[in-house]
Design a protein around this motif. Structure first.
Motif, PDB file in Angstrom:
ATOM      1  N   LEU A  68     100.527  29.273  25.718  1.00 19.73           N
ATOM      2  CA  LEU A  68     100.827  30.156  24.595  1.00 19.73           C
ATOM      3  C   LEU A  68     102.266  29.984  24.116  1.00 19.73           C
ATOM      4  O   LEU A  68     102.605  30.382  23.001  1.00 19.73           O
ATOM      5  CB  LEU A  68     100.603  31.615  25.008  1.00 19.73           C
ATOM      6  N   GLN A  69     103.116  29.379  24.971  1.00 15.63           N
ATOM      7  CA  GLN A  69     104.526  29.190  24.618  1.00 15.63           C
ATOM      8  C   GLN A  69     104.728  27.842  23.929  1.00 15.63           C
ATOM      9  O   GLN A  69     105.550  27.022  24.345  1.00 15.63           O
ATOM     10  CB  GLN A  69     105.389  29.290  25.879  1.00 15.63           C
ATOM     11  N   GLN A  70     103.988  27.601  22.905  1.00  8.29           N
ATOM     12  CA  GLN A  70     104.123  26.387  22.118  1.00  8.29           C
ATOM     13  C   GLN A  70     104.755  26.754  20.775  1.00  8.29           C
ATOM     14  O   GLN A  70     104.229  27.594  20.049  1.00  8.29           O
ATOM     15  CB  GLN A  70     102.757  25.727  21.901  1.00  8.29           C
ATOM     16  N   PHE A  71     105.902  26.115  20.516  1.00  7.58           N
ATOM     17  CA  PHE A  71     106.658  26.476  19.331  1.00  7.58           C
ATOM     18  C   PHE A  71     106.854  25.274  18.413  1.00  7.58           C
ATOM     19  O   PHE A  71     106.705  24.125  18.820  1.00  7.58           O
ATOM     20  CB  PHE A  71     108.020  27.054  19.734  1.00  7.58           C
ATOM     21  N   GLN A  72     107.197  25.573  17.191  1.00 10.77           N
ATOM     22  CA  GLN A  72     107.570  24.546  16.218  1.00 10.77           C
ATOM     23  C   GLN A  72     108.888  24.974  15.587  1.00 10.77           C
ATOM     24  O   GLN A  72     109.196  26.162  15.516  1.00 10.77           O
ATOM     25  CB  GLN A  72     106.487  24.396  15.149  1.00 10.77           C
ATOM     26  N   ILE A  73     109.673  24.001  15.189  1.00  5.52           N
ATOM     27  CA  ILE A  73     110.976  24.318  14.625  1.00  5.52           C
ATOM     28  C   ILE A  73     111.157  23.549  13.326  1.00  5.52           C
ATOM     29  O   ILE A  73     110.808  22.365  13.241  1.00  5.52           O
ATOM     30  CB  ILE A  73     112.113  24.014  15.625  1.00  5.52           C
ATOM     31  N   THR A 271     100.948  28.111  16.276  1.00  2.89           N
ATOM     32  CA  THR A 271      99.600  28.642  16.474  1.00  2.89           C
ATOM     33  C   THR A 271      98.538  27.556  16.368  1.00  2.89           C
ATOM     34  O   THR A 271      97.472  27.663  16.986  1.00  2.89           O
ATOM     35  CB  THR A 271      99.310  29.745  15.439  1.00  2.89           C
ATOM     36  N   ALA A 272      98.829  26.490  15.620  1.00  3.64           N
ATOM     37  CA  ALA A 272      97.840  25.411  15.489  1.00  3.64           C
ATOM     38  C   ALA A 272      97.614  24.728  16.835  1.00  3.64           C
ATOM     39  O   ALA A 272      96.472  24.451  17.221  1.00  3.64           O
ATOM     40  CB  ALA A 272      98.312  24.391  14.449  1.00  3.64           C
ATOM     41  N   ASN A 273      98.705  24.474  17.576  1.00  6.80           N
ATOM     42  CA  ASN A 273      98.563  23.836  18.885  1.00  6.80           C
ATOM     43  C   ASN A 273      97.907  24.765  19.894  1.00  6.80           C
ATOM     44  O   ASN A 273      97.108  24.335  20.728  1.00  6.80           O
ATOM     45  CB  ASN A 273      99.931  23.390  19.406  1.00  6.80           C
ATOM     46  N   VAL A 274      98.261  26.060  19.827  1.00  5.83           N
ATOM     47  CA  VAL A 274      97.637  27.035  20.727  1.00  5.83           C
ATOM     48  C   VAL A 274      96.139  27.100  20.449  1.00  5.83           C
ATOM     49  O   VAL A 274      95.313  27.087  21.378  1.00  5.83           O
ATOM     50  CB  VAL A 274      98.283  28.424  20.566  1.00  5.83           C
ATOM     51  N   LEU A 278      92.777  26.272  22.845  1.00  3.89           N
ATOM     52  CA  LEU A 278      91.634  27.182  23.005  1.00  3.89           C
ATOM     53  C   LEU A 278      90.331  26.513  22.580  1.00  3.89           C
ATOM     54  O   LEU A 278      89.292  26.656  23.240  1.00  3.89           O
ATOM     55  CB  LEU A 278      91.859  28.448  22.178  1.00  3.89           C
ATOM     56  N   GLN A 279      90.377  25.776  21.476  1.00  7.58           N
ATOM     57  CA  GLN A 279      89.168  25.128  20.974  1.00  7.58           C
ATOM     58  C   GLN A 279      88.684  24.067  21.959  1.00  7.58           C
ATOM     59  O   GLN A 279      87.470  23.846  22.102  1.00  7.58           O
ATOM     60  CB  GLN A 279      89.429  24.501  19.605  1.00  7.58           C
ATOM     61  N   THR A 280      89.624  23.411  22.636  1.00 10.41           N
ATOM     62  CA  THR A 280      89.238  22.431  23.652  1.00 10.41           C
ATOM     63  C   THR A 280      88.446  23.109  24.765  1.00 10.41           C
ATOM     64  O   THR A 280      87.437  22.582  25.242  1.00 10.41           O
ATOM     65  CB  THR A 280      90.492  21.754  24.238  1.00 10.41           C
ATOM     66  N   LEU A 357      97.384  37.905  19.727  1.00 14.96           N
ATOM     67  CA  LEU A 357      98.578  37.309  20.327  1.00 14.96           C
ATOM     68  C   LEU A 357      99.842  37.934  19.760  1.00 14.96           C
ATOM     69  O   LEU A 357     100.797  38.221  20.505  1.00 14.96           O
ATOM     70  CB  LEU A 357      98.574  35.797  20.088  1.00 14.96           C
ATOM     71  N   ASN A 358      99.856  38.154  18.470  1.00  8.98           N
ATOM     72  CA  ASN A 358     101.025  38.772  17.847  1.00  8.98           C
ATOM     73  C   ASN A 358     101.184  40.226  18.278  1.00  8.98           C
ATOM     74  O   ASN A 358     102.308  40.727  18.415  1.00  8.98           O
ATOM     75  CB  ASN A 358     100.916  38.692  16.324  1.00  8.98           C
ATOM     76  N   ALA A 359     100.053  40.888  18.518  1.00  8.38           N
ATOM     77  CA  ALA A 359     100.104  42.309  18.886  1.00  8.38           C
ATOM     78  C   ALA A 359     100.603  42.508  20.311  1.00  8.38           C
ATOM     79  O   ALA A 359     101.404  43.412  20.581  1.00  8.38           O
ATOM     80  CB  ALA A 359      98.721  42.935  18.722  1.00  8.38           C
ATOM     81  N   ASP A 360     100.142  41.660  21.251  1.00  8.20           N
ATOM     82  CA  ASP A 360     100.543  41.827  22.650  1.00  8.20           C
ATOM     83  C   ASP A 360     100.443  40.487  23.375  1.00  8.20           C
ATOM     84  O   ASP A 360      99.471  40.212  24.083  1.00  8.20           O
ATOM     85  CB  ASP A 360      99.645  42.868  23.335  1.00  8.20           C
ATOM     86  N   PRO A 361     101.453  39.612  23.216  1.00  7.44           N
ATOM     87  CA  PRO A 361     101.393  38.287  23.827  1.00  7.44           C
ATOM     88  C   PRO A 361     101.295  38.319  25.350  1.00  7.44           C
ATOM     89  O   PRO A 361     100.636  37.474  25.959  1.00  7.44           O
ATOM     90  CB  PRO A 361     102.697  37.626  23.360  1.00  7.44           C
TER      91      PRO A 361
END
Length: 452
Positions: A68-73, A271-274, A278-280, A357-361
Motif C-alpha cells: 500500500l506504500q507505493q508512491f509517485q512523485i 493508486t494504479a500500482n496498488v 490487488l488485481q493480480t 484506503l483514503n478513509a483509513d489506510p
C-alpha cells in the motif's frame, strides 16, 4: 454317376485369431482407458497446483501491507529537478530552491611549459616526468608515464590516468586543430576533488597549475573549475550535497538536480500500482476457481477434494480478521471492494478500494497483513502451504493417482503377456486345424476324381 463337390477350404487363421484376441483384449482396453482418465486427473491437479502457487505469490506480495506504500512523485519543472519514487514515501509537497549545482574539480592544460599550443596529441612532450601523483580523499596514487621507453604524449597521459582508476578522469579535446588535456574528478563536490601531488604543481585554484610539462593559458584557466557542492533548500531547510542526485533528502524519492531555480515536487500515493497488485491477487484467485471448475467438469467429476478446496477458499473470504469490529472498521475484503460473485470468483471495485484506503489506510493494511499474522494474505498463505505441503490435498491426490496408474501399468503388463501366450496358442491350434482341413480337401478332391 453324380459328381461330388466340397466347400471345405483353408481357414484365414490370422483373421480368426485376431478376432478372438480382440474379444479377450477388452480388460486391457478398459485398463488403458482408466490410465488415460488418471492422467487427465493428474493434469487437472497440476493446473490447480500451479494456480495455487500463483495465488500464494500474489498473497505474499500483500502480506506485509507495504504494497500500500507505493508512491509517485511529479515535478512542476523537470528541467530544474526531476524525481523518481523508491519506497517508504510520505505524501506531500516539497518546495525546492536550487541555488548551486554540484560539480567536480576540472583543470585544462592546453600548452607546453614554454607556452606553445599543442597541435599533435601524439607528439612527445619535452620535460614530461616518469610518473604523476594525485591525491583524492586523502589517498595519494601514482600514475606511471612513458613505460617501456615509450614517449609521453597528451593522449598517452590520458590513457595512463584513466587506466589507473584513481578517481580522476582524463580526456583529450581538440578545437581549431589545437589539443587540450582535461582532468576532472570522477565525482563532484569538494570532498572528492583531486590535487596534483607530484609531476606538476597545484595552485589549488583554476589557474597557475602545471602537469607533466604542460601549462595553462588564460583560456584554459577560464575553462577550468573548482569543485563545489549542490546547495538548495527543501521546504525552507538548507541542504548541501556533493552530488546532483539526492537520495536522502525526500523519503521514498530520488531527486535529480538539473539547473538553478525553484520547483515543487508532489509525492502522492500510486493508486494504479496498488490496484494492479490487488488485481493480480484477484486474477490468481479466479484462476484457481477456473482450474478447479474445469477439473470438476472434466476428469474429476464430483471429486470431494476439489469441492472441499473451493469451499475452503470461500470460507476464508467469509471469515473476518480476528479482533476487528466489522461495524466500525474493515474486517472483510468485501468492505474494501473485493467481493465474491455468484460463480465463486472475485471482483475488484478499485474505486471502492481507493475510498476505503483514503478513509483509513491503517485499517486497510491490517486487513491484508499485520503483526499477528492473521490478515487475509496471511490466511491464504497458510491455507495454500497446507494444500501444497507434503501432507496436503494436492500432494496426497497426486500420490494416490500415481499409485493407481502404477497398478494399472502392472496389470497391463500381465494382460499383454496373457494375450501374447493366448495368441501364440491359437495360432498353433488353428494352423494345425488348417493343415488337417487342407489334407481333407485334397482327399475329397481325389475321391471325386475317381468317381467322376
Amino acid at each position: 454317376m453324380a459328381s461330388i463337390t466340397t466347400s471345405v477350404g483353408p481357414l484365414d487363421v490370422q483373421s480368426i485369431v485376431s478376432q478372438l484376441i480382440a474379444v479377450d483384449s477388452q480388460p486391457l482396453t478398459q485398463s488403458q482407458s482408466r490410465v488415460s482418465n488418471y492422467q487427465s486427473q493428474l493434469s487437472s491437479i497440476g493446473q490447480i497446483s500451479s494456480a495455487l502457487s500463483s495465488l500464494q505469490t500474489a498473497s505474499t506480495a500483500m502480506a506485509s501491507g507495504s504494497f500500500l506504500q507505493q508512491f509517485q512523485i511529479a515535478s512542476t519543472d523537470n528541467t530544474i529537478a526531476s524525481a523518481s519514487a523508491t519506497s517508504g514515501g510520505v505524501a506531500g509537497n516539497y518546495a525546492l530552491n536550487v541555488t548551486q549545482l554540484a560539480q567536480p574539480r576540472q583543470l585544462v592544460f592546453d600548452q607546453t611549459s614554454g607556452g606553445q599550443a599543442i597541435t599533435d596529441q601524439n607528439a612527445a612532450l619535452a620535460g614530461a616526468p616518469g610518473a604523476l601523483s594525485f591525491t583524492v580523499n586523502g589517498t595519494t596514487s601514482t600514475v606511471q608515464l612513458g613505460q617501456n621507453g615509450s614517449a609521453v604524449s597528451l593522449s598517452s597521459i590520458a590513457d595512463s590516468i584513466n587506466s589507473a582508476g584513481i578517481g580522476v578522469n582524463a580526456s583529450v579535446v581538440e578545437y581549431n586543430s589545437k589539443f587540450s588535456l582535461v582532468l576532472a574528478s570522477a565525482q563532484s563536490g569538494p570532498a572528492n576533488a583531486f590535487s596534483i601531488a607530484a609531476g606538476g604543481s597545484d595552485s589549488g585554484a583554476a589557474s597557475g597549475n602545471t602537469l607533466a610539462g604542460l601549462s595553462q593559458s588564460g583560456a584554459a584557466a577560464g575553462e577550468s573549475a573548482a569543485a563545489q557542492d549542490a546547495l538548495l533548500t527543501v521546504n525552507g531547510v538548507n541542504v548541501s550535497s556533493s552530488s546532483n542526485t539526492l537520495s536522502n533528502v525526500i523519503n521514498g524519492a530520488t531527486v535529480n538536480l538539473n539547473k538553478l531555480g525553484q520547483v515543487t515536487l508532489n509525492m502522492s500515493q500510486n493508486t494504479a500500482n496498488v490496484t494492479s497488485t490487488l488485481q493480480t491477487f484477484v486474477s490468481a484467485y479466479n484462476q484457481v476457481i477456473s482450474a478447479s471448475n474445469a477439473a470438476l467438469n472434466g476428469s474429476m467429476k464430483n471429486n470431494s477434494d476439489v469441492i472441499g478446496l473451493q469451499e475452503q477458499l470461500s470460507g476464508l473470504l467469509s471469515t473476518p480478521v480476528p479482533g476487528v469490529n466489522a461495524s466500525s472498521s474493515y474486517a472483510y475484503l468485501a468492505q474494501v471492494g473485493i467481493t465474491q460473485q455468484a460463480d465463486g470468483t472475485l471482483k475488484l471495485d478499485s474505486s471502492a478500494f481507493t475510498t476505503a484506503l483514503n478513509a483509513d489506510p491503517g485499517a486497510v493494511a491490517n486487513l491484508f497483513g499485520n503483526a499477528q499474522n492473521n490478515g487475509y494474505a496471511n490466511a491464504f498463505n497458510t491455507a495454500i502451504n497446507n494444500l501444497l505441503g507434503p501432507n496436503g490435498m494436492i500432494t496426497a491426490d497426486q500420490g494416490d493417482i500415481n499409485v493407481k496408474i502404477n497398478d494399472e501399468t502392472n496389470l497391463q503388463a500381465q494382460l499383454n503377456n496373457q494375450l501374447a501366450n493366448e495368441k501364440s496358442s491359437l495360432l498353433n491350434e488353428y494352423t494345425a486345424l488348417n493343415s488337417e482341413l487342407s489334407a481333407m480337401q485334397q482327399s475329397t478332391s481325389s475321391l471325386a476324381n475317381l468317381l467322376a
